[in-house]
Design a protein around this motif. Sequence first.
Motif, PDB file in Angstrom:
ATOM      1  N   ALA A 108       0.690  -1.008   0.174  1.00 20.43           N
ATOM      2  CA  ALA A 108       0.066  -0.015   0.079  1.00 20.43           C
ATOM      3  C   ALA A 108       0.990   1.363  -0.081  1.00 20.43           C
ATOM      4  N   MET A 109       1.927   1.154   0.903  1.00 16.59           N
ATOM      5  CA  MET A 109       2.962   2.260   0.675  1.00 16.59           C
ATOM      6  C   MET A 109       3.648   2.677  -0.734  1.00 16.59           C
ATOM      7  N   GLU A 110       3.828   1.631  -1.299  1.00 23.87           N
ATOM      8  CA  GLU A 110       4.473   1.858  -2.508  1.00 23.87           C
ATOM      9  C   GLU A 110       3.374   2.201  -3.697  1.00 23.87           C
ATOM     10  N   ILE A 111       2.087   1.894  -3.399  1.00 20.42           N
ATOM     11  CA  ILE A 111       1.143   2.066  -4.526  1.00 20.42           C
ATOM     12  C   ILE A 111       0.846   3.497  -4.354  1.00 20.42           C
ATOM     13  N   SER A 112       0.663   4.104  -3.217  1.00 14.53           N
ATOM     14  CA  SER A 112       0.272   5.113  -2.768  1.00 14.53           C
ATOM     15  C   SER A 112       1.332   6.490  -3.359  1.00 14.53           C
ATOM     16  N   LYS A 113       2.515   5.817  -3.224  1.00 11.29           N
ATOM     17  CA  LYS A 113       3.477   6.864  -3.873  1.00 11.29           C
ATOM     18  C   LYS A 113       3.381   6.893  -5.290  1.00 11.29           C
ATOM     19  N   GLU A 114       3.048   5.835  -5.895  1.00 10.54           N
ATOM     20  CA  GLU A 114       2.913   5.738  -7.416  1.00 10.54           C
ATOM     21  C   GLU A 114       1.704   6.593  -8.000  1.00 10.54           C
ATOM     22  N   MET A 115       0.674   6.323  -7.091  1.00 11.19           N
ATOM     23  CA  MET A 115      -0.656   7.109  -7.369  1.00 11.19           C
ATOM     24  C   MET A 115      -0.170   8.825  -7.037  1.00 11.19           C
ATOM     25  N   ALA A 116       0.524   8.952  -6.374  1.00 13.64           N
ATOM     26  CA  ALA A 116       0.546  10.575  -6.166  1.00 13.64           C
ATOM     27  C   ALA A 116       1.318  11.145  -7.348  1.00 13.64           C
ATOM     28  N   SER A 117       2.481  10.192  -7.932  1.00 14.61           N
ATOM     29  CA  SER A 117       3.128  10.462  -9.044  1.00 14.61           C
ATOM     30  C   SER A 117       2.280  10.745 -10.426  1.00 14.61           C
ATOM     31  N   ARG A 118       1.081   9.909 -10.325  1.00 18.00           N
ATOM     32  CA  ARG A 118       0.200  10.242 -11.376  1.00 18.00           C
ATOM     33  C   ARG A 118      -1.000  10.980 -11.145  1.00 18.00           C
ATOM     34  N   GLY A 119      -0.886  12.068 -10.084  1.00 18.95           N
ATOM     35  CA  GLY A 119      -1.559  13.289  -9.915  1.00 18.95           C
ATOM     36  C   GLY A 119      -3.064  12.647  -9.202  1.00 18.95           C
ATOM     37  N   LEU A 120      -2.925  11.601  -8.628  1.00 20.21           N
ATOM     38  CA  LEU A 120      -4.126  11.013  -7.951  1.00 20.21           C
ATOM     39  C   LEU A 120      -4.009  11.104  -6.412  1.00 20.21           C
ATOM     40  N   MET A 121      -4.952  11.816  -5.691  1.00 18.66           N
ATOM     41  CA  MET A 121      -5.215  11.657  -4.052  1.00 18.66           C
ATOM     42  C   MET A 121      -5.807  10.762  -3.573  1.00 18.66           C
ATOM     43  N   VAL A 122      -5.183  10.355  -2.387  1.00 14.41           N
ATOM     44  CA  VAL A 122      -5.753   9.391  -1.897  1.00 14.41           C
ATOM     45  C   VAL A 122      -6.046  10.126  -0.512  1.00 14.41           C
ATOM     46  N   ASN A 123      -7.318  10.032  -0.103  1.00  8.61           N
ATOM     47  CA  ASN A 123      -7.748  10.481   1.269  1.00  8.61           C
ATOM     48  C   ASN A 123      -8.049   9.186   2.155  1.00  8.61           C
ATOM     49  N   THR A 124      -7.468   9.036   3.287  1.00  8.32           N
ATOM     50  CA  THR A 124      -7.816   7.943   4.182  1.00  8.32           C
ATOM     51  C   THR A 124      -8.923   8.279   5.378  1.00  8.32           C
ATOM     52  N   VAL A 125      -9.670   7.435   5.702  1.00  6.53           N
ATOM     53  CA  VAL A 125     -10.522   7.534   6.841  1.00  6.53           C
ATOM     54  C   VAL A 125     -10.540   6.413   7.831  1.00  6.53           C
ATOM     55  N   GLY A 126      -9.909   6.827   9.126  1.00  6.42           N
ATOM     56  CA  GLY A 126      -9.863   5.639  10.029  1.00  6.42           C
ATOM     57  C   GLY A 126     -11.276   5.463  10.787  1.00  6.42           C
ATOM     58  N   ILE A 127     -11.351   3.939  11.092  1.00  2.18           N
ATOM     59  CA  ILE A 127     -12.693   3.860  11.565  1.00  2.18           C
ATOM     60  C   ILE A 127     -12.448   2.971  12.834  1.00  2.18           C
TER      61      ILE A 127
END
Length: 336
Positions: free
Chosen positions: A207-226
């Motif tokens: 998940a850490m690697e993919i989130s960095k890749e997504m950022a490089s492609r201009g995609l934002m990931v917002n996380t919600v903790g439950i």
Amino acid sequence: MSFEFQYIYFIWLATAVLLFLFLFSVVKRWKRRTIKRIGEPALVKSMIRGYSPVRFNFKFFLLCIAFLMGVLSVMSLRKPGGDDGIKRSGIDVVFALDLSKSMLAQDVKPSRLLLAKQFIGKLMDAMPDNRIGLVWFAGKAFIQMPISADHGSAQMYVDDASPDVVPVKGTVIGDALEQSLKAFGEREAKYKAVILISDGEDHDEKAMEISKEMASRGLMVNTVGIGSPEGTFIPDDSTGGNKLDPATGKPVISKLNEKELQQIAANSHGVYIHLTDINAAIKTINNQLAQIDKKVSGDVSLMSFSYYFWIFATIMALCLVAEQLLPDGRKIKKEE
């Protein structure tokens, strides 16, 4: 906004007309030399009386115009449509919802999963112009609904979501992010967002690697903790009690893993929210997504254009037809 050519760099193709002019002049000189070699002027005149230099030149001119029109057609003349050149409404958002058994824990009321579903429903209501996609995950992840403007269907899927939908145990956040990318379809990931809702219980390096890749492609990931960092027991419907650890026989305690969710959000320039107040969380998420809206509004790649290449293509076709229909020679009057 004014007209513009989408592919202005194709203008260099127009220089080929210079080559055509050179070849045309070579042919003209060759014709003149050939006529001189024949000899007798009267005989030559009689032999070529059906030839029309004017028509020959005009047909060549038509071919040059047709070629230039073809170049202009390829360059694709366009003009931004609408008052400000932008015909769009909202952005694309994928909700990735954790459906692992730990989401049944009741350290938040009515439960982690039910609170998450309430949050998604109200957030969708707060973003009516956004298109929605859904990804469910536990021990594996899959796309429940690709990007769509159909909020009604999305709400029905959310209402029916339960751990029974994903029977594989675990919390594979990395796979959930991968499936979220696929949910956008063939569309570019640029200026889009994922809202990942989970207790983040299992640590996932992927998940850490993919989130960095997504950022490089201009995609934002917002996380919600439950859930709560202190954790609580997980209900077990099969026994009516709490879930037990097979190795020790003791009740399993599920705790919110905020650190991983915070890192995923930080990696992709998103925001992490510990969900306790739904209305406050929605306000925070919408403020974050508003940053994407501003970027979209200023990005020419996302503008809607009216295209006018067909005008040049039509002129090119008419020139080619005229060149074919126009006779090479002139009419010869019959001698009485």
